[in-house]
Design a protein around this motif. Sequence first.
Motif, PDB file in Angstrom:
ATOM      1  N   LEU A 246       0.914  -1.090  -0.078  1.00 45.71           N
ATOM      2  CA  LEU A 246      -0.320  -0.234  -0.406  1.00 45.71           C
ATOM      3  C   LEU A 246       0.481   1.286   0.075  1.00 45.71           C
ATOM      4  O   LEU A 246       1.681   0.939   1.069  1.00 45.71           O
TER       5      LEU A 246
ATOM      6  N   ASP B  38      -5.200   5.058   0.177  1.00 46.53           N
ATOM      7  CA  ASP B  38      -5.529   3.153   0.132  1.00 46.53           C
ATOM      8  C   ASP B  38      -5.695   3.466   1.905  1.00 46.53           C
ATOM      9  O   ASP B  38      -6.471   2.396   2.362  1.00 46.53           O
TER      10      ASP B  38
ATOM     11  N   ARG C   5      -8.823   4.269   3.374  1.00 51.00           N
ATOM     12  CA  ARG C   5     -10.012   3.256   3.315  1.00 51.00           C
ATOM     13  C   ARG C   5      -9.390   2.211   4.068  1.00 51.00           C
ATOM     14  O   ARG C   5     -10.889   2.366   4.872  1.00 51.00           O
TER      15      ARG C   5
ATOM     16  N   ASN D 257     -11.018  -5.185  -0.990  1.00 51.13           N
ATOM     17  CA  ASN D 257      -9.272  -4.180  -2.367  1.00 51.13           C
ATOM     18  C   ASN D 257      -9.491  -4.586  -3.693  1.00 51.13           C
ATOM     19  O   ASN D 257      -9.041  -3.904  -4.648  1.00 51.13           O
TER      20      ASN D 257
ATOM     21  N   CYS E  79      -3.755  -9.892  -1.865  1.00 47.37           N
ATOM     22  CA  CYS E  79      -3.306  -8.841  -0.918  1.00 47.37           C
ATOM     23  C   CYS E  79      -2.056  -8.135  -0.788  1.00 47.37           C
ATOM     24  O   CYS E  79      -1.598  -8.575  -1.827  1.00 47.37           O
ATOM     25  N   ARG E  80      -2.969  -6.568   0.044  1.00 48.93           N
ATOM     26  CA  ARG E  80      -1.216  -6.422  -0.309  1.00 48.93           C
ATOM     27  C   ARG E  80      -0.972  -5.454   1.578  1.00 48.93           C
ATOM     28  O   ARG E  80      -2.248  -6.080   2.277  1.00 48.93           O
TER      29      ARG E  80
ATOM     30  N   ASP F 170      -7.090  -5.739   1.934  1.00 46.07           N
ATOM     31  CA  ASP F 170      -6.035  -4.882   1.789  1.00 46.07           C
ATOM     32  C   ASP F 170      -5.361  -5.032   3.937  1.00 46.07           C
ATOM     33  O   ASP F 170      -6.303  -4.891   4.319  1.00 46.07           O
TER      34      ASP F 170
END
Length: 120
Positions: free
Chosen positions: A12, A17, A20, A40, A45-46, A84
Amino acid sequence: MTSQRFLPQFRLRRPGDFERVYARRRSASDGRMTVCCCENGLPYCRIGLSVSSRVGGAVARNRWKRLLREAFRLRRTEFSVGVDFVAIPRGRAKPDFEWLSEALVRLAKQAAARLAKDVR
């Protein structure tokens, strides 16, 4: 076999981001670290890192970030897809990689479960 590299797409970066994830605010904590998450809409995934000066000086903050990135890189397949995560260390405890790696996965799963419960 998938690559073990920590590519920029798994990180991220934009303030929007992070905002959020914080606005959705589905989180899990164990007193030493908090993990927040939100959907996301991506096939992976992040992770984002938020390491404040309360953790310590620049050396301590950079150590936390290095260890968190490495734990995520090595165990990325254990995280929920399409979510995320933001990891937030708490307190001045020195990070132990084994504990940190286990805690990151455990807290991420707890936060993702709360997120999935809300979606239903």
